[in-house]
Design a protein around this motif. Structure first.
Motif, PDB file in Angstrom:
ATOM      1  N   SER A  47      -2.707  -0.015  -2.858  1.00 46.39           N
ATOM      2  CA  SER A  47      -1.806   1.141  -2.929  1.00 46.39           C
ATOM      3  C   SER A  47      -2.199   2.262  -1.965  1.00 46.39           C
ATOM      4  CB  SER A  47      -1.763   1.683  -4.363  1.00 46.39           C
ATOM      5  OG  SER A  47      -3.027   2.191  -4.735  1.00 46.39           O
ATOM      6  N   ARG A  48      -3.332   2.107  -1.297  1.00 48.07           N
ATOM      7  CA  ARG A  48      -3.802   3.189  -0.424  1.00 48.07           C
ATOM      8  C   ARG A  48      -3.766   2.858   1.069  1.00 48.07           C
ATOM      9  NH1 ARG A  48      -5.954   3.644  -5.335  1.00 48.07           N
ATOM     10  NH2 ARG A  48      -6.336   5.709  -6.164  1.00 48.07           N
ATOM     11  N   LEU A  49      -3.527   1.598   1.388  1.00 47.01           N
ATOM     12  CA  LEU A  49      -3.462   1.196   2.794  1.00 47.01           C
ATOM     13  C   LEU A  49      -2.025   1.121   3.284  1.00 47.01           C
ATOM     14  CD1 LEU A  49      -6.108  -1.667   3.019  1.00 47.01           C
ATOM     15  CD2 LEU A  49      -6.150   0.483   4.281  1.00 47.01           C
ATOM     16  N   LYS A  50      -1.825   1.497   4.522  1.00 47.65           N
ATOM     17  CA  LYS A  50      -0.528   1.307   5.164  1.00 47.65           C
ATOM     18  C   LYS A  50      -0.313  -0.188   5.394  1.00 47.65           C
ATOM     19  CE  LYS A  50      -0.924   5.608   7.762  1.00 47.65           C
ATOM     20  NZ  LYS A  50      -1.064   6.199   9.099  1.00 47.65           N
ATOM     21  N   ARG A  51       0.938  -0.585   5.582  1.00 49.43           N
ATOM     22  CA  ARG A  51       1.221  -1.972   5.933  1.00 49.43           C
ATOM     23  C   ARG A  51       0.462  -2.278   7.222  1.00 49.43           C
ATOM     24  NH1 ARG A  51       5.530  -4.550   8.991  1.00 49.43           N
ATOM     25  NH2 ARG A  51       6.368  -2.464   9.302  1.00 49.43           N
ATOM     26  N   GLY A  52      -0.226  -3.384   7.256  1.00 46.69           N
ATOM     27  CA  GLY A  52      -1.046  -3.744   8.406  1.00 46.69           C
ATOM     28  C   GLY A  52      -2.429  -3.128   8.372  1.00 46.69           C
ATOM     29  N   GLY A  53      -2.685  -2.256   7.383  1.00 49.82           N
ATOM     30  CA  GLY A  53      -4.003  -1.646   7.233  1.00 49.82           C
ATOM     31  C   GLY A  53      -5.043  -2.687   6.836  1.00 49.82           C
ATOM     32  N   LYS A 134      -3.398  -5.865   4.972  1.00 51.06           N
ATOM     33  CA  LYS A 134      -2.293  -5.690   4.038  1.00 51.06           C
ATOM     34  C   LYS A 134      -0.986  -6.175   4.648  1.00 51.06           C
ATOM     35  CE  LYS A 134       0.016  -2.460   1.035  1.00 51.06           C
ATOM     36  NZ  LYS A 134       0.255  -1.082   0.707  1.00 51.06           N
ATOM     37  N   ARG A 135      -0.341  -7.077   3.917  1.00 50.14           N
ATOM     38  CA  ARG A 135       0.990  -7.531   4.317  1.00 50.14           C
ATOM     39  C   ARG A 135       2.004  -6.530   3.795  1.00 50.14           C
ATOM     40  NH1 ARG A 135       0.284 -12.685   1.223  1.00 50.14           N
ATOM     41  NH2 ARG A 135      -1.700 -13.365   2.023  1.00 50.14           N
ATOM     42  N   GLY A 136       3.193  -6.615   4.269  1.00 51.44           N
ATOM     43  CA  GLY A 136       4.241  -5.733   3.764  1.00 51.44           C
ATOM     44  C   GLY A 136       5.595  -6.216   4.204  1.00 51.44           C
ATOM     45  N   LYS A 137       6.611  -5.594   3.662  1.00 50.87           N
ATOM     46  CA  LYS A 137       7.981  -5.934   4.038  1.00 50.87           C
ATOM     47  C   LYS A 137       8.232  -5.460   5.453  1.00 50.87           C
ATOM     48  CE  LYS A 137       9.408  -5.364  -0.701  1.00 50.87           C
ATOM     49  NZ  LYS A 137      10.065  -4.500  -1.659  1.00 50.87           N
ATOM     50  N   LYS A 138       8.977  -6.231   6.193  1.00 54.64           N
ATOM     51  CA  LYS A 138       9.248  -5.895   7.596  1.00 54.64           C
ATOM     52  C   LYS A 138       9.986  -4.586   7.738  1.00 54.64           C
ATOM     53  CE  LYS A 138       8.897 -10.461   9.480  1.00 54.64           C
ATOM     54  NZ  LYS A 138       9.430 -11.458  10.350  1.00 54.64           N
ATOM     55  N   ASN A 139      10.808  -4.233   6.769  1.00 58.09           N
ATOM     56  CA  ASN A 139      11.561  -2.982   6.885  1.00 58.09           C
ATOM     57  C   ASN A 139      10.794  -1.793   6.308  1.00 58.09           C
ATOM     58  OD1 ASN A 139      11.725  -3.610   4.212  1.00 58.09           O
ATOM     59  ND2 ASN A 139      13.947  -3.441   4.058  1.00 58.09           N
ATOM     60  N   GLU A 140       9.590  -2.014   5.805  1.00 56.54           N
ATOM     61  CA  GLU A 140       8.771  -0.918   5.268  1.00 56.54           C
ATOM     62  C   GLU A 140       8.210  -0.095   6.425  1.00 56.54           C
ATOM     63  OE1 GLU A 140       5.812  -2.175   2.389  1.00 56.54           O
ATOM     64  OE2 GLU A 140       4.463  -0.640   3.127  1.00 56.54           O
ATOM     65  N   ARG A 141       8.290   1.210   6.323  1.00 56.40           N
ATOM     66  CA  ARG A 141       7.776   2.075   7.390  1.00 56.40           C
ATOM     67  C   ARG A 141       6.272   2.207   7.278  1.00 56.40           C
ATOM     68  NH1 ARG A 141      11.187   7.241   8.310  1.00 56.40           N
ATOM     69  NH2 ARG A 141      10.084   7.032  10.269  1.00 56.40           N
ATOM     70  N   ARG A 142       5.629   2.341   8.414  1.00 59.21           N
ATOM     71  CA  ARG A 142       4.181   2.526   8.447  1.00 59.21           C
ATOM     72  C   ARG A 142       3.804   3.949   8.278  1.00 59.21           C
ATOM     73  NH1 ARG A 142      -0.017   0.068  12.396  1.00 59.21           N
ATOM     74  NH2 ARG A 142      -1.357  -0.018  10.653  1.00 59.21           N
TER      75      ARG A 142
END
Length: 142
Positions: A47-53, A134-142
């Protein structure tokens, strides 16, 4: 990680990871299989890392490596070991500092949750550095 505000790019942690069968010295020992603080850090990092963090954690073959990798996946991380080195020890040295700890290592190994190795007449375990991205949704903003 409770004091971290907002999202960050990188978390680096060197946490206790010695498995132990007694509930004492909680800042040295990390529960039965050595994963208590590592699992907690992975959960909080989600919950504390950005996507790709990335989160970098220390680890060891005397802890439950399979559980750590599953925990990374559970919280949306790609995980891999990026470095490892041998750490030699003796039964006498381990038990002098931590009575019956060597026997606990052997019990964990017999359960399949820890790995201790031998080369020639020496015993060792591996120290690791885990990298969780960290993975994330492609449309999620960094």
């Amino acid at each position: 990680l409770t004091d971290v505000r907002g999202k960050v790019d990188v978390i680096i942690a060197n946490l206790p990871q010695i498995p132990y069968f007694k509930k004492e010295k909680p800042l040295i020992y990390a529960g039965w299989d050595g994963t208590k603080y590592l699992c907690r850090a992975i959960k909080q990092a989600a919950s504390r890392l950005k996507r790709g963090g990335r989160i970098y954690l220390n680890g060891a073959s005397i802890t439950n490596q399979g559980k750590i990798i599953r925990e990374f996946s559970k919280y949306g991380f790609r995980a891999k070991v990026i470095a490892k080195s041998k750490c030699y020890f003796t039964k006498e040295l381990v038990n002098k500092k931590h009575p019956l700890l060597f026997e606990h290592f052997m019990k964990l190994q017999s359960e399949g949750t820890a790995k201790v190795y031998k080369d020639k007449n020496r015993v060792y375990y591996y120290l690791f550095i885990y990298n969780g991205t960290k993975r994330g949704k492609k449309n999620e903003r960094r």
